[in-house]
Design a protein around this motif. Structure first.
Motif, mmCIF file in Angstrom:
data_model
loop_
_atom_site.group_PDB
_atom_site.id
_atom_site.type_symbol
_atom_site.label_atom_id
_atom_site.label_comp_id
_atom_site.label_asym_id
_atom_site.label_seq_id
_atom_site.Cartn_x
_atom_site.Cartn_y
_atom_site.Cartn_z
ATOM 1 N N GLY A 251 0.800 -1.206 0.000
ATOM 2 C CA GLY A 251 0.000 0.000 0.000
ATOM 3 C C GLY A 251 0.836 1.261 0.000
ATOM 4 N N GLU A 252 2.147 1.124 -0.123
ATOM 5 C CA GLU A 252 3.064 2.273 -0.125
ATOM 6 C C GLU A 252 2.844 3.084 -1.395
ATOM 7 O OE1 GLU A 252 6.173 4.890 -0.295
ATOM 8 O OE2 GLU A 252 6.192 3.231 -1.708
ATOM 9 N N ARG A 253 2.708 4.412 -1.265
ATOM 10 C CA ARG A 253 2.200 5.222 -2.378
ATOM 11 C C ARG A 253 3.142 6.316 -2.855
ATOM 12 N NH1 ARG A 253 -3.985 6.839 -1.211
ATOM 13 N NH2 ARG A 253 -3.775 7.261 -3.444
ATOM 14 N N VAL A 254 4.304 6.469 -2.270
ATOM 15 C CA VAL A 254 5.090 7.658 -2.608
ATOM 16 C C VAL A 254 6.534 7.377 -2.984
ATOM 17 C CG1 VAL A 254 3.673 9.178 -1.174
ATOM 18 C CG2 VAL A 254 5.645 8.040 -0.158
ATOM 19 N N ARG A 255 7.026 6.157 -2.859
ATOM 20 C CA ARG A 255 8.472 5.937 -3.009
ATOM 21 C C ARG A 255 8.761 5.055 -4.223
ATOM 22 N NH1 ARG A 255 12.301 2.247 -1.291
ATOM 23 N NH2 ARG A 255 10.638 0.901 -0.534
ATOM 24 N N PRO A 256 9.131 5.654 -5.362
ATOM 25 C CA PRO A 256 9.570 4.826 -6.484
ATOM 26 C C PRO A 256 10.926 4.205 -6.172
ATOM 27 C CG PRO A 256 9.877 7.143 -7.001
ATOM 28 C CD PRO A 256 9.173 7.085 -5.672
ATOM 29 N N THR A 257 11.160 2.996 -6.644
ATOM 30 C CA THR A 257 12.404 2.302 -6.337
ATOM 31 C C THR A 257 13.317 2.268 -7.562
ATOM 32 O OG1 THR A 257 11.511 0.132 -6.954
ATOM 33 C CG2 THR A 257 11.227 0.840 -4.662
ATOM 34 N N VAL A 258 14.601 2.202 -7.301
ATOM 35 C CA VAL A 258 15.594 2.108 -8.375
ATOM 36 C C VAL A 258 15.377 0.825 -9.169
ATOM 37 C CG1 VAL A 258 18.049 1.811 -8.855
ATOM 38 C CG2 VAL A 258 17.304 3.535 -7.197
ATOM 39 N N ARG A 259 15.090 -0.268 -8.473
ATOM 40 C CA ARG A 259 14.903 -1.543 -9.167
ATOM 41 C C ARG A 259 13.769 -1.452 -10.190
ATOM 42 N NH1 ARG A 259 14.033 -7.018 -5.846
ATOM 43 N NH2 ARG A 259 16.280 -6.680 -5.558
ATOM 44 N N SER A 260 12.641 -0.880 -9.777
ATOM 45 C CA SER A 260 11.511 -0.794 -10.692
ATOM 46 C C SER A 260 11.833 0.099 -11.886
ATOM 47 C CB SER A 260 10.284 -0.267 -9.959
ATOM 48 O OG SER A 260 9.852 -1.181 -8.974
ATOM 49 N N ALA A 261 12.477 1.235 -11.622
ATOM 50 C CA ALA A 261 12.842 2.127 -12.724
ATOM 51 C C ALA A 261 13.790 1.440 -13.696
ATOM 52 C CB ALA A 261 13.461 3.404 -12.176
ATOM 53 N N LEU A 262 14.762 0.700 -13.161
ATOM 54 C CA LEU A 262 15.701 -0.017 -14.020
ATOM 55 C C LEU A 262 15.001 -1.076 -14.856
ATOM 56 C CD1 LEU A 262 18.790 -0.498 -11.665
ATOM 57 C CD2 LEU A 262 18.683 0.908 -13.739
ATOM 58 N N GLU A 263 14.055 -1.800 -14.256
ATOM 59 C CA GLU A 263 13.342 -2.834 -14.992
ATOM 60 C C GLU A 263 12.499 -2.234 -16.108
ATOM 61 O OE1 GLU A 263 11.211 -5.083 -12.097
ATOM 62 O OE2 GLU A 263 12.946 -6.321 -11.580
ATOM 63 N N LEU A 264 11.813 -1.124 -15.824
ATOM 64 C CA LEU A 264 11.009 -0.483 -16.852
ATOM 65 C C LEU A 264 11.883 0.048 -17.984
ATOM 66 C CD1 LEU A 264 8.422 1.485 -14.667
ATOM 67 C CD2 LEU A 264 7.957 -0.499 -16.097
ATOM 68 N N LEU A 265 12.992 0.677 -17.635
ATOM 69 C CA LEU A 265 13.877 1.226 -18.657
ATOM 70 C C LEU A 265 14.549 0.117 -19.463
ATOM 71 C CD1 LEU A 265 15.433 4.146 -16.605
ATOM 72 C CD2 LEU A 265 13.849 4.350 -18.532
ATOM 73 N N SER A 266 14.905 -0.971 -18.802
ATOM 74 C CA SER A 266 15.504 -2.102 -19.517
ATOM 75 C C SER A 266 14.520 -2.703 -20.503
ATOM 76 C CB SER A 266 15.973 -3.174 -18.522
ATOM 77 O OG SER A 266 17.010 -2.685 -17.693
#
Length: 327
Positions: free
Chosen positions: A235-250
């Motif tokens: 339910g966390e709503r404010v903290r984007p993670t490096v892992r998720s950003a890297l996966e999306l960009l990859s």
């Protein structure tokens, strides 16, 4: 006598419900903490894909069936909808993922390399096979939310911020904030990116299948693309993670190397409201009717739930997706 109702929440569920009620002559008061849709609403970060057949890979039958009317509903409200279909592709090493997706869905045809290149020339020579869901569509969520909000006053809807006295039945459309009344509602965190890739031209949403991180890209026009979306039980709503950003960009780079030169315009995160079975529904608690649980199907399923809410109030028709809470 004029029917009255109060709608609480100004995201996609609340705006659709207020629109449907007001269009049937109900005197609606819409209550939200903000005057206009914005980043505070989960639906602000949505992809805007009206893709009932693709969602059928994992979604229950009502999502596929009821979602097929979504594009027409949005067009009926004057929202621009692009009916260009959806492409589904996969990297060569994951070809079995495309076969699995085809088995679990319908409404598609299979394209070879030439057929894919005809639809999306910029993907020429990158994939040799794809599924094409020709009846699917997409819209710009922020434009759609703003349009609904702007036309509600002409339908007689009154707006209030903060707490206010309810007039008539209350339709609670607060999303995850309604956990104070719906203890089985959970958050499913999603992260997204908005990129500017002016050298790439895609005319429709493209889904890249991957065993670990399914990915989609939705064109917004003028070289702008929305990339999504992670799906994390939180339910966390404010903290984007490096892992998720890297996966999306990859994943974006795997789809097309032009994304490697793109400019990152936004990184967004929020938590989608979902019930245990991931089906949206109306739930009645006394005089309060909750319209919730849209999960990842906000713009696809909000029109259907809004029609059910209006049918319940105006015609006393029990909605298909409804249960009562006697606790």
């Amino acid at each position: 006598m004029t029917l009255r109702a109060t709608v609480v929440g100004g995201g996609v569920a609340g705006l659709c419900t207020a629109t449907e009620l007001a269009s049937r002559g109900v005197a609606v008061t819409l209550v939200d903490r903000e005057k206009r849709p914005g980043p505070h609403a989960c639906s602000w970060w949505a992809g805007g894909m009206l893709a009932p057949f693709c969602e059928g890979e994992t979604a229950e039958e009502p999502v596929v069936r009821l979602g097929q009317a979504a594009a027409g509903w949005w067009e009926g409200q004057g929202v621009p909808v692009t009916r260009a279909g959806t492409l589904v592709v996969t990297l060569g090493r994951d070809r079995q993922e495309l076969d699995r997706f085809a088995r679990r869905t319908h409404g598609h045809c299979t394209l070879d390399r030439a057929g894919l290149a005809e639809l999306e020339p910029d993907l020429d020579d990158r994939f040799d096979r794809a599924l094409f869901f020709s009846e699917e569509a997409h819209l710009d969520p922020r434009r759609a939310l703003g349009h609904l909000r702007d036309r509600l006053p002409a339908l007689g809807v009154q707006f209030r911020t903060g707490k206010t006295d309810a007039h008539g039945p209350v339709f609670d459309c607060r999303g995850l904030a309604a956990r104070d009344a719906l203890p089985d509602l959970r958050g499913v965190k999603g992260e997204m990116l908005v990129l500017h890739a002016p050298d790439l031209r895609l005319g429709r949403p493209v889904r890249l299948l991957h065993p670990r991180w399914p990915f989609y890209v939705v064109p917004r026009g003028d070289g702008v693309y929305m990339l999504g979306a992670t799906q994390i039980e939180s339910g966390e709503r404010v903290r984007p993670t490096v892992r998720s950003a890297l996966e999306l960009l990859s994943a974006a780079y795997a789809l097309h190397p032009a994304f490697g030169e793109a400019e990152i315009l936004e990184i967004g995160v929020d938590a989608r409201p979902a019930f245990p079975d991931n089906l949206p529904r109306l739930r009645q608690q006394g005089e309060v009717i909750h319209v919730n649980g849209l999960f990842r199907h906000g713009f696809l399923m909000a029109p259907a739930l809004a029609r059910m809410a209006a049918d319940l109030l105006c015609n006393n028709v029990r909605p298909e997706l409804m249960n009562e809470d006697h606790g």
